[in-house]
Design a protein around this motif. Structure first.
Motif, short mmCIF file in Angstrom:
data_model
loop_
_atom_site.label_atom_id
_atom_site.label_comp_id
_atom_site.label_asym_id
_atom_site.label_seq_id
_atom_site.Cartn_x
_atom_site.Cartn_y
_atom_site.Cartn_z
N MET A 38 5.15 13.37 5.28
CA MET A 38 6.06 13.32 6.40
C MET A 38 5.79 12.07 7.26
O MET A 38 6.72 11.45 7.75
N PHE A 39 4.50 11.74 7.41
CA PHE A 39 4.14 10.57 8.21
C PHE A 39 4.77 9.31 7.63
O PHE A 39 5.31 8.48 8.37
N TYR A 40 4.70 9.15 6.31
CA TYR A 40 5.24 7.94 5.68
C TYR A 40 6.76 7.88 5.81
O TYR A 40 7.33 6.79 5.94
N ALA A 41 7.42 9.02 5.77
CA ALA A 41 8.87 9.04 5.93
C ALA A 41 9.27 8.59 7.33
O ALA A 41 10.20 7.81 7.50
N VAL A 42 8.56 9.07 8.34
CA VAL A 42 8.85 8.68 9.72
C VAL A 42 8.52 7.19 9.93
O VAL A 42 9.29 6.46 10.54
N LEU A 43 7.39 6.75 9.40
CA LEU A 43 7.01 5.34 9.50
C LEU A 43 8.06 4.45 8.84
O LEU A 43 8.47 3.43 9.41
N PHE A 44 8.50 4.82 7.65
CA PHE A 44 9.52 4.06 6.93
C PHE A 44 10.82 4.03 7.73
O PHE A 44 11.47 2.98 7.84
N GLY A 45 11.20 5.16 8.32
CA GLY A 45 12.41 5.22 9.13
C GLY A 45 12.34 4.32 10.35
O GLY A 45 13.31 3.64 10.69
N CYS A 46 11.18 4.29 11.00
CA CYS A 46 11.01 3.42 12.17
C CYS A 46 11.09 1.95 11.78
O CYS A 46 11.73 1.15 12.47
N ILE A 47 10.44 1.60 10.70
CA ILE A 47 10.46 0.21 10.24
C ILE A 47 11.88 -0.20 9.86
O ILE A 47 12.34 -1.30 10.19
N MET A 48 12.61 0.66 9.17
CA MET A 48 13.98 0.35 8.78
C MET A 48 14.88 0.21 10.01
O MET A 48 15.78 -0.64 10.04
N HIS A 49 14.65 1.03 11.02
CA HIS A 49 15.45 0.97 12.24
C HIS A 49 15.23 -0.37 12.95
O HIS A 49 16.18 -1.03 13.38
N ILE A 50 13.98 -0.80 13.04
CA ILE A 50 13.68 -2.08 13.68
C ILE A 50 14.27 -3.23 12.86
O ILE A 50 14.83 -4.18 13.41
N ALA A 51 14.17 -3.14 11.53
CA ALA A 51 14.73 -4.19 10.67
C ALA A 51 16.25 -4.26 10.81
O ALA A 51 16.83 -5.36 10.87
#
Length: 72
Positions: free
Chosen positions: A1-14
């Motif tokens: 779950m942590f990696y999914a949230v981290l990936f989502g945050c990075i994609m949002h910033i990108a």
């Protein structure tokens, strides 16, 4: 779950970095960063860049889901 949230945050910033406004990564500093980086202050949009980035990440997510199904 942590990696999914981290990936989502990075994609949002990108995704925000691909807009004209850019992203204030060093807040409270007012400098904004964008994709592609531009030093003239004028936003230059590279045709097809967002298309390539979005599809690349969609393929990577698909591979990740496929790999997780194989492991189970």
């Amino acid at each position: 779950m942590f990696y999914a949230v981290l990936f989502g945050c990075i994609m949002h910033i990108a995704a925000d970095a691909m807009t004209e406004g850019g992203v204030p990564l060093l807040w409270p500093n007012h400098k904004r960063f964008g994709i592609p980086p531009n030093h003239t202050g004028v936003f230059v949009q590279v045709p097809g860049l967002s298309f390539v980035i979005v599809w690349s990440f969609m393929i990577l997510v698909g591979i990740g889901i496929w790999q997780s199904i194989i492991v189970i």
